[in-house]
Scaffold this motif. Structure first.
Motif, PDB file in Angstrom:
ATOM      1  N   GLY A   6       1.264   4.691  45.660  1.00  0.00           N
ATOM      2  CA  GLY A   6       0.959   4.385  44.271  1.00  0.00           C
ATOM      3  C   GLY A   6      -0.447   4.713  43.830  1.00  0.00           C
ATOM      4  N   TYR A   7      -1.449   4.623  44.729  1.00  0.00           N
ATOM      5  CA  TYR A   7      -2.816   4.928  44.274  1.00  0.00           C
ATOM      6  C   TYR A   7      -2.857   6.411  43.937  1.00  0.00           C
ATOM      7  N   ILE A   8      -3.195   6.699  42.681  1.00  0.00           N
ATOM      8  CA  ILE A   8      -2.947   8.058  42.204  1.00  0.00           C
ATOM      9  C   ILE A   8      -4.125   8.994  42.411  1.00  0.00           C
ATOM     10  N   PHE A  48     -11.367  -7.022  45.656  1.00  0.00           N
ATOM     11  CA  PHE A  48     -10.134  -6.250  45.438  1.00  0.00           C
ATOM     12  C   PHE A  48     -10.469  -4.763  45.425  1.00  0.00           C
ATOM     13  N   GLY A  49      -9.694  -3.973  46.145  1.00  0.00           N
ATOM     14  CA  GLY A  49      -9.834  -2.511  46.074  1.00  0.00           C
ATOM     15  C   GLY A  49     -11.238  -2.038  46.386  1.00  0.00           C
ATOM     16  N   CYS A  50     -11.739  -2.413  47.560  1.00  0.00           N
ATOM     17  CA  CYS A  50     -13.142  -2.092  47.897  1.00  0.00           C
ATOM     18  C   CYS A  50     -13.355  -0.597  48.114  1.00  0.00           C
ATOM     19  N   GLY A  51     -12.277   0.159  48.400  1.00  0.00           N
ATOM     20  CA  GLY A  51     -12.419   1.604  48.618  1.00  0.00           C
ATOM     21  C   GLY A  51     -13.432   1.885  49.706  1.00  0.00           C
ATOM     22  N   PRO A  52     -14.231   2.927  49.560  1.00  0.00           N
ATOM     23  CA  PRO A  52     -15.163   3.301  50.632  1.00  0.00           C
ATOM     24  C   PRO A  52     -16.407   2.426  50.696  1.00  0.00           C
ATOM     25  N   GLY A  53     -16.525   1.414  49.837  1.00  0.00           N
ATOM     26  CA  GLY A  53     -17.517   0.365  50.088  1.00  0.00           C
ATOM     27  C   GLY A  53     -18.827   0.410  49.322  1.00  0.00           C
ATOM     28  N   SER A  54     -18.916   1.204  48.274  1.00  0.00           N
ATOM     29  CA  SER A  54     -20.233   1.257  47.617  1.00  0.00           C
ATOM     30  C   SER A  54     -20.541  -0.007  46.805  1.00  0.00           C
ATOM     31  N   PHE A  55     -19.519  -0.621  46.203  1.00  0.00           N
ATOM     32  CA  PHE A  55     -19.763  -1.905  45.529  1.00  0.00           C
ATOM     33  C   PHE A  55     -19.939  -3.002  46.595  1.00  0.00           C
ATOM     34  N   VAL A  72     -10.485  -5.879  50.491  1.00  0.00           N
ATOM     35  CA  VAL A  72      -9.038  -5.634  50.543  1.00  0.00           C
ATOM     36  C   VAL A  72      -8.744  -4.292  49.884  1.00  0.00           C
ATOM     37  N   ASP A  73      -8.017  -3.447  50.611  1.00  0.00           N
ATOM     38  CA  ASP A  73      -7.655  -2.156  50.015  1.00  0.00           C
ATOM     39  C   ASP A  73      -6.326  -1.678  50.586  1.00  0.00           C
ATOM     40  N   ALA A  74      -5.633  -0.895  49.772  1.00  0.00           N
ATOM     41  CA  ALA A  74      -4.332  -0.368  50.167  1.00  0.00           C
ATOM     42  C   ALA A  74      -4.452   0.996  50.828  1.00  0.00           C
ATOM     43  N   SER A  75      -5.667   1.487  51.006  1.00  0.00           N
ATOM     44  CA  SER A  75      -5.862   2.765  51.694  1.00  0.00           C
ATOM     45  C   SER A  75      -6.618   2.512  52.986  1.00  0.00           C
ATOM     46  N   GLU A  77      -7.569   4.745  55.077  1.00  0.00           N
ATOM     47  CA  GLU A  77      -8.635   5.757  55.208  1.00  0.00           C
ATOM     48  C   GLU A  77      -9.908   5.277  54.533  1.00  0.00           C
ATOM     49  N   LEU A  78      -9.784   4.803  53.296  1.00  0.00           N
ATOM     50  CA  LEU A  78     -10.973   4.374  52.565  1.00  0.00           C
ATOM     51  C   LEU A  78     -11.575   3.117  53.211  1.00  0.00           C
ATOM     52  N   LEU A  79     -10.712   2.212  53.701  1.00  0.00           N
ATOM     53  CA  LEU A  79     -11.219   1.009  54.386  1.00  0.00           C
ATOM     54  C   LEU A  79     -12.020   1.388  55.626  1.00  0.00           C
ATOM     55  N   PHE A  95      -6.341  -4.518  55.171  1.00  0.00           N
ATOM     56  CA  PHE A  95      -5.390  -3.543  54.629  1.00  0.00           C
ATOM     57  C   PHE A  95      -4.246  -4.302  53.960  1.00  0.00           C
ATOM     58  N   ALA A  96      -4.204  -4.295  52.652  1.00  0.00           N
ATOM     59  CA  ALA A  96      -3.154  -5.034  51.935  1.00  0.00           C
ATOM     60  C   ALA A  96      -3.074  -4.552  50.497  1.00  0.00           C
ATOM     61  N   ASP A  97      -1.930  -4.827  49.899  1.00  0.00           N
ATOM     62  CA  ASP A  97      -1.740  -4.615  48.467  1.00  0.00           C
ATOM     63  C   ASP A  97      -2.266  -5.875  47.773  1.00  0.00           C
ATOM     64  N   ILE A  98      -3.255  -5.723  46.902  1.00  0.00           N
ATOM     65  CA  ILE A  98      -3.852  -6.911  46.275  1.00  0.00           C
ATOM     66  C   ILE A  98      -2.818  -7.715  45.489  1.00  0.00           C
ATOM     67  N   ALA A  99      -1.759  -7.045  45.023  1.00  0.00           N
ATOM     68  CA  ALA A  99      -0.761  -7.745  44.210  1.00  0.00           C
ATOM     69  C   ALA A  99      -0.037  -8.829  45.010  1.00  0.00           C
ATOM     70  N   GLY A 113     -13.613  -7.318  41.649  1.00  0.00           N
ATOM     71  CA  GLY A 113     -12.953  -6.017  41.759  1.00  0.00           C
ATOM     72  C   GLY A 113     -13.611  -5.055  40.808  1.00  0.00           C
ATOM     73  N   ARG A 114     -13.866  -3.861  41.310  1.00  0.00           N
ATOM     74  CA  ARG A 114     -14.479  -2.846  40.444  1.00  0.00           C
ATOM     75  C   ARG A 114     -13.567  -1.622  40.408  1.00  0.00           C
ATOM     76  N   ALA A 115     -13.175  -1.253  39.198  1.00  0.00           N
ATOM     77  CA  ALA A 115     -12.347  -0.053  38.987  1.00  0.00           C
ATOM     78  C   ALA A 115     -11.066  -0.093  39.802  1.00  0.00           C
ATOM     79  N   VAL A 116     -10.443  -1.257  39.858  1.00  0.00           N
ATOM     80  CA  VAL A 116      -9.194  -1.354  40.620  1.00  0.00           C
ATOM     81  C   VAL A 116      -8.027  -1.828  39.759  1.00  0.00           C
ATOM     82  N   LEU A 117      -8.262  -2.710  38.792  1.00  0.00           N
ATOM     83  CA  LEU A 117      -7.128  -3.270  38.039  1.00  0.00           C
ATOM     84  C   LEU A 117      -6.339  -2.199  37.296  1.00  0.00           C
TER      85      LEU A 117
HETATM   86  C1  LIG Z   1     -11.206   3.825  41.794  1.00  0.00           C
HETATM   87  S1  LIG Z   1     -11.199   3.177  43.418  1.00  0.00           S
HETATM   88  C2  LIG Z   1     -12.555   2.012  43.318  1.00  0.00           C
HETATM   89  C3  LIG Z   1     -13.149   1.691  44.677  1.00  0.00           C
HETATM   90  C4  LIG Z   1     -14.318   0.682  44.656  1.00  0.00           C
HETATM   91  N1  LIG Z   1     -13.904  -0.590  44.074  1.00  0.00           N
HETATM   92  C5  LIG Z   1     -15.498   1.225  43.915  1.00  0.00           C
HETATM   93  O1  LIG Z   1     -15.784   0.729  42.811  1.00  0.00           O
HETATM   94  O2  LIG Z   1     -16.147   2.152  44.420  1.00  0.00           O
HETATM   95  C6  LIG Z   1      -9.782   2.105  43.428  1.00  0.00           C
HETATM   96  C7  LIG Z   1      -9.519   1.501  44.781  1.00  0.00           C
HETATM   97  O3  LIG Z   1      -8.486   0.535  44.635  1.00  0.00           O
HETATM   98  C8  LIG Z   1      -7.567   0.679  45.696  1.00  0.00           C
HETATM   99  N2  LIG Z   1      -6.273   0.176  45.224  1.00  0.00           N
HETATM  100  C9  LIG Z   1      -5.539   0.645  44.202  1.00  0.00           C
HETATM  101  N3  LIG Z   1      -4.423  -0.102  44.048  1.00  0.00           N
HETATM  102  C10 LIG Z   1      -4.478  -1.067  45.008  1.00  0.00           C
HETATM  103  C11 LIG Z   1      -3.613  -2.131  45.369  1.00  0.00           C
HETATM  104  N4  LIG Z   1      -2.482  -2.387  44.719  1.00  0.00           N
HETATM  105  N5  LIG Z   1      -3.973  -2.920  46.414  1.00  0.00           N
HETATM  106  C12 LIG Z   1      -5.135  -2.691  47.084  1.00  0.00           C
HETATM  107  N6  LIG Z   1      -5.982  -1.688  46.767  1.00  0.00           N
HETATM  108  C13 LIG Z   1      -5.667  -0.889  45.750  1.00  0.00           C
HETATM  109  C14 LIG Z   1      -7.572   2.167  46.023  1.00  0.00           C
HETATM  110  O4  LIG Z   1      -7.089   2.428  47.345  1.00  0.00           O
HETATM  111  C15 LIG Z   1      -9.039   2.502  45.831  1.00  0.00           C
HETATM  112  O5  LIG Z   1      -9.779   2.305  47.005  1.00  0.00           O
END
Ligand SMILES: C[S@@+](CC[C@H](N)C(=O)[O-])C[C@H]1O[C@@H](n2cnc3c(N)ncnc32)[C@H](O)[C@@H]1O
Length: 271
Positions: A6-8, A48-55, A72-75, A77-79, A95-99, A113-117
């Motif tokens: 789902g992460y596009i 939520f959705g920490c991705g590669p960790g800059s926030f 928490v992240d669904a990827s 690789e990024l974790l 490693f989990a789906d935040i939902a 959460g930053r840029a995840v919702l």
């Molecule tokens: C745009 S990136 C933002 C990453 C980080 N928060 C930042 O600001 O640099 C969105 C992140 O949310 C994660 N993500 C998207 N949907 C998710 C879900 N349902 N559960 C967990 N992580 C999710 C993606 O894998 C990705 O790492």
């Protein structure tokens, strides 16, 4: 490669680099959100959705040795990239789906959460259920991008003597249409403050600011096109040759003379 379907956007090292560039765009707003949330050294923070960790790095900078950050992240690789980059025992990659609002939320003092919702379908259901899941007094904050508001100014400028700005609008249309084609809202941040109030969160404060518009913004746009070119083509959003042409036009812009092409929503509250 492991990630929840789902992460596009991308999961690669290049995607992480684009997110690092995005961190530079979000720097002021990110620090303001952490101020709003009054982080304490011993807090247990769930991101939520920490991705590669800059926030995450900014959050850890405010925690003491007794604090913990559950990223928490669904990827996967990024974790992994986050864990390697942060190299900090206080960071707990999860490693989990935040939902799912899983056990990793237990004992949270702060949820951020930053840029995840905007990657979560119908994210309002998630933030409403989140309030019911957290202990009273938990501080909650989100940053969401705004790919719409600045377009009115952009259209005005284009229509009144600056036609060369067109590729900024084409890029904004591409990212909006990519989200819409995946049935997710690129504009969830616009209504988030009211959604949180409606769900009963307390002391809800929202803010909006323009993103910086410079060579980093252009680089971010070029990388976005590289990352999702195949998806844009397969979804019929743009053809490959159009992507190439838009990248050429973006490179030709003078980065010193650009209006903002996107904005940022920031909202903080407590349960
Ligand atoms: C745009 S990136 C933002 C990453 C980080 N928060 C930042 O600001 O640099 C969105 C992140 O949310 C994660 N993500 C998207 N949907 C998710 C879900 N349902 N559960 C967990 N992580 C999710 C993606 O894998 C990705 O790492």
């Amino acid at each position: 490669m492991t990630h929840v379907k789902g992460y596009i956007l991308g999961h690669s090292a290049d995607a992480a680099r684009r997110l690092a560039i995005q961190d530079a765009h979000f720097a002021d707003t990110s620090e303001k959100l952490l101020d709003d949330l009054s982080l304490r050294p011993g807090d247990r923070i769930v991101e939520f959705g920490c991705g590669p960790g800059s926030f995450s790095r900014r959050i850890l900078g405010r925690l003491g040795s007794g604090g913990a950050l559950v990223g928490v992240d669904a990827s996967e690789e990024l974790l992994n990239q986050a864990a390697t980059m942060l190299s900090d025992a206080r960071f707990q990659p999860t490693f989990a789906d935040i939902a799912t609002l899983g056990p990793w939320l237990d004992g949270a003092d702060v949820v951020v959460g930053r840029a995840v919702l905007h990657h979560v379908p119908m994210a309002e259901f998630l933030v409403g259920r989140l309030r019911a899941r957290l202990k009273p007094g938990t501080r909650v904050g989100f940053i969401e991008p705004d790919f719409r508001t600045p377009l009115a100014q952009l259209a005005f400028l284009q229509a009144s003597g600056r036609p060369e700005l067109a590729p900024l609008g084409v890029w904004a249309s591409a990212i909006n249409n990519l989200y819409l084609a995946n049935r997710i809202s690129p504009a969830v941040g616009a209504t988030l403050t009211q959604s949180l109030r409606t769900a009963g969160y307390q002391n809800v404060c929202g803010d909006w600011s323009e993103c910086r518009s410079d060579s980093l913004m252009i680089e971010n746009m070029l990388m976005f096109y590289d990352e999702v070119r195949d998806r844009l083509v397969s979804l019929g959003v743009m053809a490959a040759d159009q992507v190439a042409e838009q990248q050429r036009l973006l490179r030709a812009l003078d980065p010193a003379k650009l209006p903002a092409a996107w904005g940022i929503f920031r909202v903080a509250c407590e349960t």
